[in-house]
Design a protein around this motif. Structure first.
Motif, PDB file in Angstrom:
ATOM      1  N   SER A  73       0.824  -1.213   0.000  1.00 44.57           N
ATOM      2  CA  SER A  73       0.000   0.000   0.000  1.00 44.57           C
ATOM      3  C   SER A  73       0.855   1.258   0.000  1.00 44.57           C
ATOM      4  N   LEU A  74       1.957   1.254   0.768  1.00 46.08           N
ATOM      5  CA  LEU A  74       2.838   2.420   0.788  1.00 46.08           C
ATOM      6  C   LEU A  74       3.545   2.591  -0.549  1.00 46.08           C
ATOM      7  N   ALA A 116       1.273   4.132  -2.974  1.00 47.35           N
ATOM      8  CA  ALA A 116       0.708   5.402  -2.486  1.00 47.35           C
ATOM      9  C   ALA A 116      -0.812   5.301  -2.335  1.00 47.35           C
ATOM     10  N   GLU A 117      -1.257   4.151  -1.813  1.00 47.38           N
ATOM     11  CA  GLU A 117      -2.675   3.895  -1.602  1.00 47.38           C
ATOM     12  C   GLU A 117      -2.975   3.895  -0.104  1.00 47.38           C
ATOM     13  N   PRO A 118      -4.193   4.184   0.255  1.00 55.01           N
ATOM     14  CA  PRO A 118      -4.546   4.083   1.681  1.00 55.01           C
ATOM     15  C   PRO A 118      -4.487   2.636   2.149  1.00 55.01           C
ATOM     16  N   ILE A 119      -4.113   2.446   3.367  1.00 54.07           N
ATOM     17  CA  ILE A 119      -3.974   1.096   3.922  1.00 54.07           C
ATOM     18  C   ILE A 119      -5.350   0.547   4.276  1.00 54.07           C
ATOM     19  N   ASP A 120      -5.663  -0.609   3.718  1.00 55.69           N
ATOM     20  CA  ASP A 120      -6.936  -1.283   3.997  1.00 55.69           C
ATOM     21  C   ASP A 120      -6.737  -2.190   5.213  1.00 55.69           C
TER      22      ASP A 120
END
Length: 349
Positions: A47-48, A51-55
């Motif tokens: 996720s990092l 550059a995505e939000p952490i689910d």
């Protein structure tokens, strides 16, 4: 020890072995903890990197599995056994009811057979020693009476040999039938104990990527093997019902026709017992139709069916061997009658 007690012993064995699951929980917690660390770290890094939000929701899976490992005997095994045990209890009641009916009709059939023989003076001496001695006392010591005595001895001995062979074959096949049931129950208990004791390890391995399918396979195999006993009880109930219907028809025929012969009914009973022995070894296959499970348990049914074919062949050979001894039994009866007739002639002189 009776077979019912052996089945109860297997139930107690499964219960006594369940505390061993706790011994595996410590090892499983270490494997699951390390797997959870890699599982969470990999998804956070992905996720990092994107550059995505952490689910957070998918990351709860290893923690839920860890909770199941901590309380495995209660949460996992207790829930599964609690859901599946009513099925076992229901089929066991069906089998018990059919077996009680079969025993009741069998006793009635034996009683009617005895009464039918006693009503006919020509056959009463075959089943009653008192009637046999009474008819001997009524005879004289002439040559014709000697031949009549010899024929009576021969007929009674032949009847006893025939009844002995019939009872021997029935008891032997019933013993093999009960042994087949005990074999299926023993293997079922062994598989369930192995799956239960090593269950925490399976849950721990399912945390790791690439081993996630082991969790669903463990559940499907456990349920499939657990269902062996209900399927076995249903099969026994069906066979018992068939025997009840056969006994009812024999009883009805004996009540309407005093000269009715039971030889054909005994032959059909023996055939059904052999079919039952073979049918017991198809129980793993039938349980696999209810719940699909691949791997060892699924492949095992093929080997069990092969063993069933071998057991059926042995049962048929044993029945044929016992039946083949009837001729030798008849010859022995003839020698016995000849010996008794000789004694009578010598006593007359």
């Amino acid at each position: 020890m009776e077979f019912d007690n052996l089945h109860a012993l297997l139930r107690d064995l499964y219960t006594d072995m369940m505390p061993l699951c706790g011994d595996m929980a410590g090892v499983a917690k270490g494997i699951a903890g390390l797997g959870a660390l890699f599982y969470v770290a990999l998804r956070v890094w992905q996720s990092l990197a994107r550059a995505e939000p952490i689910d957070v929701y998918p990351m709860l899976r290893p923690f839920v599995i860890g909770f199941c490992i901590l309380f495995f005997p209660t949460v996992v095994l207790g829930t599964l056994n609690g859901v599946l045990s009513p099925i076992v209890q229901g089929t066991a009641k069906m089998q018990e009811g059919q077996t009680m009916d079969m025993n009741k009709y069998r006793e009635q059939k034996d009683k009617l057979e005895y009464e039918s023989k006693m009503r006919n003076p020509e056959t009463a001496y075959l089943v009653s020693q008192e009637e046999f001695d009474k008819q001997l006392e009524e005879l004289g010591w002439g040559p014709e009476d000697m031949w009549t005595m010899t024929g009576m001895y021969l007929d009674r001995k032949m009847y006893e040999v025939k009844k002995w062979v019939r009872d021997l074959m029935r008891e032997a096949l019933e013993l093999m039938f009960a042994a087949a049931s005990l074999l299926i129950d023993t293997l079922r208990t062994f598989f369930l104990i192995v799956l239960s004791i090593l269950g925490p390890i399976v849950f721990a391995l399912s945390v790791w990527d690439g081993f996630q399918s082991t969790l669903s396979q463990w559940f499907s195999r456990y349920i499939q093997i657990y269902l062996w006993l209900p399927v076995s009880d249903l099969f026994s109930s069906m066979l018992a019902r068939i025997q009840v219907l056969m006994l009812q028809k024999d009883i009805e025929a004996m009540q309407n026709n005093p000269d009715f012969s039971l030889d054909s009914g005994d032959g059909v009973y023996i055939v059904f017992m052999i079919i039952g022995i073979l049918g017991y070894f198809t129980i793993p296959t039938v349980a696999g139709w209810i719940v699909q499970a691949g791997g060892g348990a699924g492949n095992y049914s093929r080997h069990v069916n092969t063993a069933g074919a071998l057991a059926g062949g042995i049962a048929g050979a044993a029945a044929g061997n016992v039946g083949g001894r009837i001729g030798r039994g008849a010859a022995s009866a003839g020698r016995f009658a000849k010996k008794q007739a000789g004694k009578i002639f010598r006593r007359n002189k």
